[in-house]
Design a protein around this motif. Structure first.
Motif, PDB file in Angstrom:
ATOM      1  N   VAL A  16     -34.857   5.929  36.372  1.00  0.00           N
ATOM      2  CA  VAL A  16     -34.519   5.344  37.660  1.00  0.00           C
ATOM      3  C   VAL A  16     -35.799   4.523  38.108  1.00  0.00           C
ATOM      4  N   PRO A  17     -36.893   4.931  38.083  1.00  0.00           N
ATOM      5  CA  PRO A  17     -38.248   4.009  38.446  1.00  0.00           C
ATOM      6  C   PRO A  17     -38.158   2.901  37.482  1.00  0.00           C
ATOM      7  N   PHE A  18     -38.158   3.006  36.381  1.00  0.00           N
ATOM      8  CA  PHE A  18     -38.112   2.124  35.322  1.00  0.00           C
ATOM      9  C   PHE A  18     -36.963   0.907  35.482  1.00  0.00           C
ATOM     10  N   SER A  19     -35.817   1.471  35.946  1.00  0.00           N
ATOM     11  CA  SER A  19     -34.769   0.262  36.292  1.00  0.00           C
ATOM     12  C   SER A  19     -35.069  -0.316  37.458  1.00  0.00           C
TER      13      SER A  19
ATOM     14  N   GLY B 265     -45.513  -8.080  27.086  1.00  0.00           N
ATOM     15  CA  GLY B 265     -45.604  -7.400  25.553  1.00  0.00           C
ATOM     16  C   GLY B 265     -45.425  -6.143  25.789  1.00  0.00           C
ATOM     17  N   ILE B 266     -46.141  -5.531  27.045  1.00  0.00           N
ATOM     18  CA  ILE B 266     -45.867  -4.078  27.218  1.00  0.00           C
ATOM     19  C   ILE B 266     -44.344  -3.926  27.693  1.00  0.00           C
ATOM     20  N   VAL B 267     -44.091  -4.604  28.349  1.00  0.00           N
ATOM     21  CA  VAL B 267     -42.503  -4.435  29.205  1.00  0.00           C
ATOM     22  C   VAL B 267     -41.533  -4.425  27.908  1.00  0.00           C
ATOM     23  N   LEU B 268     -41.610  -5.487  26.997  1.00  0.00           N
ATOM     24  CA  LEU B 268     -41.005  -5.565  25.878  1.00  0.00           C
ATOM     25  C   LEU B 268     -40.835  -4.521  24.806  1.00  0.00           C
ATOM     26  N   LEU B 269     -42.127  -3.885  24.514  1.00  0.00           N
ATOM     27  CA  LEU B 269     -42.329  -2.856  24.058  1.00  0.00           C
ATOM     28  C   LEU B 269     -41.486  -1.654  24.554  1.00  0.00           C
ATOM     29  N   SER B 270     -41.619  -1.232  25.653  1.00  0.00           N
ATOM     30  CA  SER B 270     -40.850  -0.063  26.366  1.00  0.00           C
ATOM     31  C   SER B 270     -39.282  -0.635  26.186  1.00  0.00           C
TER      32      SER B 270
ATOM     33  N   PHE C 295     -38.411   0.475  22.458  1.00  0.00           N
ATOM     34  CA  PHE C 295     -38.163   1.942  22.602  1.00  0.00           C
ATOM     35  C   PHE C 295     -36.860   2.397  23.213  1.00  0.00           C
ATOM     36  N   GLY C 296     -36.690   1.779  24.586  1.00  0.00           N
ATOM     37  CA  GLY C 296     -35.370   2.420  25.015  1.00  0.00           C
ATOM     38  C   GLY C 296     -34.249   1.963  24.496  1.00  0.00           C
ATOM     39  N   SER C 297     -34.242   0.705  23.738  1.00  0.00           N
ATOM     40  CA  SER C 297     -33.148   0.287  22.731  1.00  0.00           C
ATOM     41  C   SER C 297     -32.890   1.222  21.596  1.00  0.00           C
ATOM     42  N   THR C 298     -33.939   1.847  20.960  1.00  0.00           N
ATOM     43  CA  THR C 298     -33.704   2.731  20.243  1.00  0.00           C
ATOM     44  C   THR C 298     -33.255   3.991  20.473  1.00  0.00           C
ATOM     45  N   LEU C 299     -33.502   4.716  21.701  1.00  0.00           N
ATOM     46  CA  LEU C 299     -32.866   5.773  22.340  1.00  0.00           C
ATOM     47  C   LEU C 299     -31.577   5.619  22.393  1.00  0.00           C
ATOM     48  N   VAL C 300     -30.881   4.737  22.775  1.00  0.00           N
ATOM     49  CA  VAL C 300     -29.441   4.428  23.050  1.00  0.00           C
ATOM     50  C   VAL C 300     -28.936   3.817  21.681  1.00  0.00           C
ATOM     51  N   GLU C 301     -29.651   3.571  20.939  1.00  0.00           N
ATOM     52  CA  GLU C 301     -29.160   2.977  19.641  1.00  0.00           C
ATOM     53  C   GLU C 301     -28.455   1.528  19.871  1.00  0.00           C
ATOM     54  N   ASN C 302     -29.073   0.853  20.530  1.00  0.00           N
ATOM     55  CA  ASN C 302     -28.646  -0.533  20.819  1.00  0.00           C
ATOM     56  C   ASN C 302     -29.368  -1.407  19.855  1.00  0.00           C
ATOM     57  N   TRP C 303     -29.213  -1.395  18.624  1.00  0.00           N
ATOM     58  CA  TRP C 303     -30.073  -1.895  17.420  1.00  0.00           C
ATOM     59  C   TRP C 303     -29.817  -3.614  18.061  1.00  0.00           C
ATOM     60  N   GLY C 304     -28.575  -4.123  18.460  1.00  0.00           N
ATOM     61  CA  GLY C 304     -28.451  -5.666  18.474  1.00  0.00           C
ATOM     62  C   GLY C 304     -29.558  -6.225  19.409  1.00  0.00           C
ATOM     63  N   ALA C 305     -29.745  -5.455  20.476  1.00  0.00           N
ATOM     64  CA  ALA C 305     -30.739  -5.845  21.779  1.00  0.00           C
ATOM     65  C   ALA C 305     -32.177  -5.986  21.024  1.00  0.00           C
ATOM     66  N   ILE C 306     -32.377  -5.126  19.799  1.00  0.00           N
ATOM     67  CA  ILE C 306     -33.925  -5.181  19.447  1.00  0.00           C
ATOM     68  C   ILE C 306     -34.275  -6.537  18.877  1.00  0.00           C
TER      69      ILE C 306
END
Length: 132
Positions: free
Chosen positions: A51-54, A82-87, A90-101
């Protein structure tokens, strides 16, 4: 001359992309937050962090995107992006959204270029501020 022009184009592309991401999300911040929280509900990331991240994400995209776009605190703004993008990776991997990476990696490449070639940042507010 060509290095400076290339740098400007890449800086503007990254800045416009990040600024635009934040800009379109600001008027619908709560809706964006709810959508992001929903997309992470089955991940291992607790809602307490999602929630806070969003809410912070669009603000960070807007502010640091504008910094890169204008060439204002360019290096710091690019590092923050760069820090935002790295997060986001990481988030994309947690929801297996490989296309967004893929898109995130392209943005990270632009960030690395901007940071590494900051000496070519000629057309920027930074140069007005640091003029001796």
């Amino acid at each position: 001359m060509h290095n400076k022009t290339s740098y400007l184009i890449i800086r503007l592309a990254l800045g416009l992309s990040m600024f635009g991401h934040g800009l379109v999300r600001m008027p619908k911040l709560q809706e964006f937050s709810e959508g992001l929280v929903t997309s992470f509900e089955n991940s291992m990331l607790p809602e307490l962090l999602t929630v806070p991240f969003s809410y912070v994400l669009p603000i960070a995209e807007l502010i640091f995107g504008l910094g890169v776009l204008l060439g204002l605190f360019t290096r710091i703004s690019a590092i923050a992006i760069g820090i935002v993008l790295l997060s986001l990776v990481f988030g994309s991997t947690l929801v297996e959204n490989w296309g967004a990476i893929t898109a995130q990696f392209i943005h990270i490449g632009f960030v690395a270029y901007i940071i590494h070639h900051v000496k070519d940042n000629s057309y920027a507010i930074d140069n007005v501020i640091h003029k001796n």
